[in-house]
Design an enzyme around this catalytic site. Structure first.
Site, PDB file in Angstrom:
ATOM      1  N   ARG A 107     -13.347 -21.071   4.741  1.00 26.44           N
ATOM      2  CA  ARG A 107     -14.017 -19.878   5.247  1.00 26.44           C
ATOM      3  C   ARG A 107     -15.461 -19.943   4.778  1.00 26.44           C
ATOM      4  NH1 ARG A 107     -12.092 -14.663   1.588  1.00 26.44           N
ATOM      5  NH2 ARG A 107     -13.633 -13.613   2.857  1.00 26.44           N
ATOM      6  N   ARG A 108     -16.295 -19.085   5.313  1.00 24.34           N
ATOM      7  CA  ARG A 108     -17.668 -18.934   4.824  1.00 24.34           C
ATOM      8  C   ARG A 108     -18.445 -20.247   4.773  1.00 24.34           C
ATOM      9  NH1 ARG A 108     -16.166 -14.854  -0.122  1.00 24.34           N
ATOM     10  NH2 ARG A 108     -16.637 -13.019   1.074  1.00 24.34           N
ATOM     11  N   TYR A 112      -7.050  -0.314   2.087  1.00 22.23           N
ATOM     12  CA  TYR A 112      -6.177   0.824   2.434  1.00 22.23           C
ATOM     13  C   TYR A 112      -6.987   2.072   2.750  1.00 22.23           C
ATOM     14  CZ  TYR A 112      -2.614  -2.403   1.207  1.00 22.23           C
ATOM     15  OH  TYR A 112      -1.837  -3.525   1.183  1.00 22.23           O
ATOM     16  N   HIS A 139      -6.759 -13.338   8.880  1.00 19.94           N
ATOM     17  CA  HIS A 139      -5.953 -12.198   8.417  1.00 19.94           C
ATOM     18  C   HIS A 139      -6.734 -10.894   8.547  1.00 19.94           C
ATOM     19  CE1 HIS A 139      -3.595  -9.619   5.750  1.00 19.94           C
ATOM     20  NE2 HIS A 139      -4.615  -9.517   4.916  1.00 19.94           N
ATOM     21  N   PHE A 140      -7.992 -10.913   8.083  1.00 19.71           N
ATOM     22  CA  PHE A 140      -8.657  -9.599   8.124  1.00 19.71           C
ATOM     23  C   PHE A 140      -9.246  -9.270   9.490  1.00 19.71           C
ATOM     24  CE2 PHE A 140     -12.094 -11.852   5.590  1.00 19.71           C
ATOM     25  CZ  PHE A 140     -13.146 -11.716   6.478  1.00 19.71           C
ATOM     26  N   HIS A 141      -9.342 -10.275  10.370  1.00 21.64           N
ATOM     27  CA  HIS A 141      -9.708  -9.882  11.737  1.00 21.64           C
ATOM     28  C   HIS A 141      -8.518  -9.244  12.445  1.00 21.64           C
ATOM     29  CE1 HIS A 141     -13.493 -11.933  11.040  1.00 21.64           C
ATOM     30  NE2 HIS A 141     -13.933 -11.211  12.055  1.00 21.64           N
ATOM     31  N   HIS A 178      -9.271  -4.244  -3.036  1.00 16.21           N
ATOM     32  CA  HIS A 178      -8.009  -4.098  -2.313  1.00 16.21           C
ATOM     33  C   HIS A 178      -7.748  -2.672  -1.845  1.00 16.21           C
ATOM     34  CE1 HIS A 178      -4.809  -5.850  -0.204  1.00 16.21           C
ATOM     35  NE2 HIS A 178      -4.101  -4.795  -0.534  1.00 16.21           N
TER      36      HIS A 178
HETATM   37 FE1  HAS Z   1      -5.001  -8.219   3.154  1.00 19.72          FE
HETATM   38  C1  HAS Z   1      -7.122 -10.626   1.849  1.00 19.72           C
HETATM   39  C2  HAS Z   1      -2.496  -9.278   1.094  1.00 19.72           C
HETATM   40  C3  HAS Z   1      -2.941  -5.713   4.369  1.00 19.72           C
HETATM   41  C4  HAS Z   1      -7.706  -6.733   4.693  1.00 19.72           C
HETATM   42  N1  HAS Z   1      -7.017  -8.615   3.258  1.00 19.72           N
HETATM   43  C5  HAS Z   1      -7.690  -9.654   2.653  1.00 19.72           C
HETATM   44  C6  HAS Z   1      -9.085  -9.573   2.971  1.00 19.72           C
HETATM   45  C7  HAS Z   1      -9.249  -8.446   3.743  1.00 19.72           C
HETATM   46  C8  HAS Z   1      -7.943  -7.850   3.927  1.00 19.72           C
HETATM   47  C9  HAS Z   1     -10.567  -7.888   4.268  1.00 19.72           C
HETATM   48  O1  HAS Z   1      -2.238 -11.000  -1.419  1.00 19.72           O
HETATM   49  C10 HAS Z   1     -10.148 -10.590   2.568  1.00 19.72           C
HETATM   50  C11 HAS Z   1     -10.945 -10.204   1.391  1.00 19.72           C
HETATM   51  C12 HAS Z   1     -11.992 -11.251   1.098  1.00 19.72           C
HETATM   52  O2  HAS Z   1     -13.079 -11.172   1.705  1.00 19.72           O
HETATM   53  O3  HAS Z   1     -11.723 -12.159   0.323  1.00 19.72           O
HETATM   54  N2  HAS Z   1      -3.061  -7.642   2.839  1.00 19.72           N
HETATM   55  C13 HAS Z   1      -2.202  -8.218   1.961  1.00 19.72           C
HETATM   56  C14 HAS Z   1      -0.908  -7.556   2.038  1.00 19.72           C
HETATM   57  C15 HAS Z   1      -1.038  -6.544   2.970  1.00 19.72           C
HETATM   58  C16 HAS Z   1      -2.405  -6.593   3.448  1.00 19.72           C
HETATM   59  C17 HAS Z   1       0.325  -7.876   1.259  1.00 19.72           C
HETATM   60  N3  HAS Z   1      -5.254  -6.555   4.317  1.00 19.72           N
HETATM   61  C18 HAS Z   1      -4.280  -5.654   4.684  1.00 19.72           C
HETATM   62  C19 HAS Z   1      -4.876  -4.594   5.468  1.00 19.72           C
HETATM   63  C20 HAS Z   1      -6.222  -4.882   5.556  1.00 19.72           C
HETATM   64  C21 HAS Z   1      -6.435  -6.116   4.827  1.00 19.72           C
HETATM   65  C22 HAS Z   1      -4.113  -3.418   6.031  1.00 19.72           C
HETATM   66  C23 HAS Z   1      -7.325  -4.146   6.225  1.00 19.72           C
HETATM   67  C24 HAS Z   1      -7.208  -3.022   6.856  1.00 19.72           C
HETATM   68  N4  HAS Z   1      -4.836  -9.680   1.772  1.00 19.72           N
HETATM   69  C25 HAS Z   1      -3.732  -9.915   1.006  1.00 19.72           C
HETATM   70  C26 HAS Z   1      -4.042 -10.974   0.021  1.00 19.72           C
HETATM   71  C27 HAS Z   1      -5.362 -11.357   0.231  1.00 19.72           C
HETATM   72  C28 HAS Z   1      -5.827 -10.526   1.335  1.00 19.72           C
HETATM   73  C29 HAS Z   1      -3.162 -11.529  -0.999  1.00 19.72           C
HETATM   74  C30 HAS Z   1      -6.151 -12.404  -0.552  1.00 19.72           C
HETATM   75  C31 HAS Z   1      -6.063 -13.732   0.087  1.00 19.72           C
HETATM   76  C32 HAS Z   1      -6.930 -14.737  -0.630  1.00 19.72           C
HETATM   77  O4  HAS Z   1      -6.387 -15.650  -1.258  1.00 19.72           O
HETATM   78  O5  HAS Z   1      -8.179 -14.634  -0.585  1.00 19.72           O
HETATM   79  C33 HAS Z   1       0.056  -5.537   3.358  1.00 19.72           C
HETATM   80  O6  HAS Z   1      -0.429  -4.235   3.142  1.00 19.72           O
HETATM   81  C34 HAS Z   1       0.540  -5.700   4.769  1.00 19.72           C
HETATM   82  C35 HAS Z   1       1.748  -4.808   5.044  1.00 19.72           C
HETATM   83  C36 HAS Z   1       1.960  -4.621   6.524  1.00 19.72           C
HETATM   84  C37 HAS Z   1       3.146  -4.684   7.148  1.00 19.72           C
HETATM   85  C38 HAS Z   1       3.215  -4.482   8.642  1.00 19.72           C
HETATM   86  C39 HAS Z   1       3.916  -3.171   9.062  1.00 19.72           C
HETATM   87  C40 HAS Z   1       3.779  -2.961  10.533  1.00 19.72           C
HETATM   88  C41 HAS Z   1       3.475  -1.786  11.157  1.00 19.72           C
HETATM   89  C42 HAS Z   1       3.313  -1.753  12.656  1.00 19.72           C
HETATM   90  C43 HAS Z   1       4.537  -1.245  13.339  1.00 19.72           C
HETATM   91  C44 HAS Z   1       4.428  -1.412  14.822  1.00 19.72           C
HETATM   92  C45 HAS Z   1       4.946  -0.543  15.741  1.00 19.72           C
HETATM   93  C46 HAS Z   1       4.829  -0.842  17.191  1.00 19.72           C
HETATM   94  C47 HAS Z   1       5.715   0.662  15.363  1.00 19.72           C
HETATM   95  C48 HAS Z   1       4.409  -4.973   6.435  1.00 19.72           C
HETATM   96  C49 HAS Z   1       3.282  -0.511  10.387  1.00 19.72           C
HETATM   97  C50 HAS Z   1       6.000  -1.700  17.541  1.00 19.72           C
HETATM   98  C51 HAS Z   1       6.311  -1.749  18.983  1.00 19.72           C
HETATM   99  C52 HAS Z   1       7.015  -2.755  19.540  1.00 19.72           C
HETATM  100  C53 HAS Z   1       7.372  -2.687  20.944  1.00 19.72           C
HETATM  101  C54 HAS Z   1       7.415  -3.978  18.755  1.00 19.72           C
END
Ligand code: HAS
Length: 550
Positions: A439-440, A227, A374-376, A223
């Protein structure tokens, strides 16, 4: 604040560029494997020359998720440190080169075993699947190489601090060191499982392996790994993008605080990848789910800070109304557009992450292709588009060239192609996942059951998306090769933003490394000690190797 006119020293530039070359090769090979995979999943294509589906999937995952990211990030971190904390000393640069070659030899070792069909174990290399010992030895070398580079970075940062007592450290250097500490603490888990469990087992020195412990150590690393991918993108969002648009950084203190929160909360959360696994007490899973929700906070802070930077800039240019600032942003500048689209994608991607982390909802999506969707969105869009955006100014800065208008246009086209391709691919993955598509799995493994028939339109959409993305890979490679070797000679700025005048002063507490690393260690001990002891005391019989996945 760093002087924006200073160029990164040429020798430091060469070190960073060496990392980028390996990253580009990984992008090309890994992307090609990705195209072939989506075609196989559509059911319309059979792999030639005896290539296995899982062999291809391993090439794709290892080269893109592990090699491309790690090499690009370390190159970017060295360049950022050299720019903001001064030219690297010969000793630090030497450490950087030793780290680079160790990682490259490790990559070659791992890649060879996969290409020979001796390591079709996917990028998570779950036991009891067993690979050739040199697959694991190669991975260990990549980790050790990155540690050597990390030690060089810490030494350089320490020297800056010594020479500037009592001063707030340059923001980009602070973020570099924070990212590298996160990586070092996280990789202890993967190094432990590879060295203590996988290598002796793959050589046949021990017969069995404890699967739960190996997975737990992997996700202790896995995890924070995500980050480690995200934080360099956040470095660009916080520090570079405000300068690119002509605005200011909303708050230096807020940016530092969000990095500290990532360090604290990204590591003790690995169980959220193991929510469906038996052998871990549900109370400990619950604790780690709570901590996972804590790690969402710094991303929400980042979203707030970015909106503020954009709005402040827009209003300074005369924008009015709630969203008037939107029209003032430099849409024709690829250095801005690519990371901005990355930010936009991160909104649904983050929402998906929160769904994944919510224990009960995880039961619906776990091991379905939703997770791949999700991860794409996260790493393959948010992070990768930001890395492309960084490359558009960093590579010409390091090679003493300039990006021509034509290349900038091509980069805009590339961003659009990526957006369209990834929308097709990740949306269809999410929908198919909700219908239970695993998946996979290759098409051949789930046959023609009625349920599998429901997934077919989504598999075809994925193949369309994958093919569009492959065009995106060709375009980005054309741009990167141009910027590295053929673009006209000239000066390109390394954009480092200045903090807004109205921002509060940065409290020195945020620079108290001993405090933050101390809190991190306590959190890890709380989240892992008892469940880990439990796993050892109640370990089931170890698993024998399983070599032939398909
Ligand atoms: Fe994840 C599985 C939970 C973030 C990557 N994640 C994965 C896997 C990968 C991955 C590779 O809880 C698969 C692993 C495998 O092979 O099995 N993930 C989260 C959570 C977050 C999260 C809670 N993941 C990421 C990030 C990744 C990533 C970042 C890669 C870089 N993930 C999970 C969980 C799994 C998981 C479970 C396991 C699932 C399972 O059962 O297998 C959080 O960090 C996300 C927080 C993000 C936000 C968004 C904030 C938005 C922002 C953009 C602002 C936009 C602006 C522009 C300013 C709250 C900062 C706006 C302009 C306008 C005009 C509107």
């Amino acid at each position: 604040m760093a002087d924006t006119t200073i160029r990164v020293d040429k020798k430091d530039g060469k070190l960073a560029m060496a990392h980028f070359y390996v990253a580009f090769i990984a992008l090309f090979l890994g992307g090609t494997a990705g195209l072939l995979q989506t075609l196989v999943r559509s059911g319309e294509f059979t792999l030639p020359a005896g290539i296995g589906y899982y062999q291809l999937l391993t090439v794709h995952g290892v080269l893109l998720a592990l090699v491309l990211t790690t090499f690009f990030i370390i190159g970017f971190l060295f360049a950022s440190l050299s720019k903001t904390a001064g030219t690297l000393s010969p000793k630090v640069r030497l450490l950087g080169w030793i780290g680079f070659w160790t990682m490259t030899i490790g990559t070659a070792s791992t890649a060879t075993t996969i290409l020979l069909g001796e390591a079709s174990v996917l990028y998570t290399f779950y036991a009891p699947l067993q690979a050739h010992p040199f697959f694991y030895i190669g991975l260990a070398l990549v980790v050790v190489g990155s540690w050597i580079s990390g030690i060089g970075m810490f030494a350089h940062f320490g020297k800056w601090k010594k020479e500037n007592p009592g001063k707030v450290t340059p923001l980009l250097s602070f973020m570099t060191v924070m990212t590298m500490i996160l990586w070092l603490v996280a990789t202890l888990g993967v190094a432990a499982t590879v060295l203590i469990q996988f290598i002796p087992w793959s050589f046949g020195w021990v017969e069995t392996i404890d699967v739960l412990i190996s997975r737990t150590l992997f996700w202790y690393f896995g995890h924070p790994l995500v980050y480690f991918w995200l934080l360099p993108a956040y470095m660009a969002w916080y520090v570079v993008i405000p300068k690119v648009i002509g605005g200011k950084i909303f708050s230096d203190a807020l940016a530092r605080l969000s990095f500290i929160l990532f360090l604290l909360f990204s590591i003790p959360v690995g169980f959220h990848h193991q929510l469906t696994e038996p052998g871990i007490d549900p109370n400990w899973k619950y604790l780690q789910v709570v901590l996972t929700f804590m790690v969402v906070i710094p991303s929400l802070m980042t979203a707030f800070s970015l909106f503020a930077s954009f709005e402040l800039y827009g209003r300074s240019k005369g924008a009015t109304g709630l969203f008037g600032w939107f029209r003032k942003l430099p849409w024709g500048d690829a250095r801005f557009l690519a990371p901005f689209i990355g930010m936009l994608f991160f909104i649904p991607a983050g929402a998906g992450g929160i769904i994944n982390a919510s224990h009960q909802m995880n039961q619906v999506i776990h091991n379905t292709i939703w997770v791949t969707g999700h991860f794409h969105l996260t790493v393959a869009t948010t992070v990768l588009l930001t890395f492309f955006g960084i490359a558009y100014w960093l590579i010409p800065h390091l090679t003493g060239r300039v990006m021509t208008k034509a290349m900038n246009k091509l980069a805009i086209v590339q961003t659009i192609v990526w957006t369209v391709g990834m929308t097709f691919m990740s949306a269809s993955m999410h929908f198919a996942g909700l219908l239970g598509a695993p998946r996979r799995s290759s098409f051949s493994t789930y046959g023609d059951s009625a349920q599998a028939m429901d997934w077919i339109p989504y598999q075809i959409a994925q193949a369309i998306g994958g093919s569009i993305l492959f065009i995106g890979i060709i375009l980005i490679l054309v741009i990167l090769i141009n910027l590295s070797f053929f673009a006209p000679k000239g000066e390109t700025e390394f954009p480092v933003g200045e903090v807004a005048e109205e921002a509060e002063k940065t409290p020195m507490l945020l620079e108290n490394w001993k405090l933050w690393v101390g809190v991190l260690v306590v959190l890890i001990l709380i989240a892992y000690t008892i469940p880990f002891v439990d796993m050892i005391q109640n370990a089931p019989p170890g698993a024998k190797p399983f070599k032939n996945i398909l």
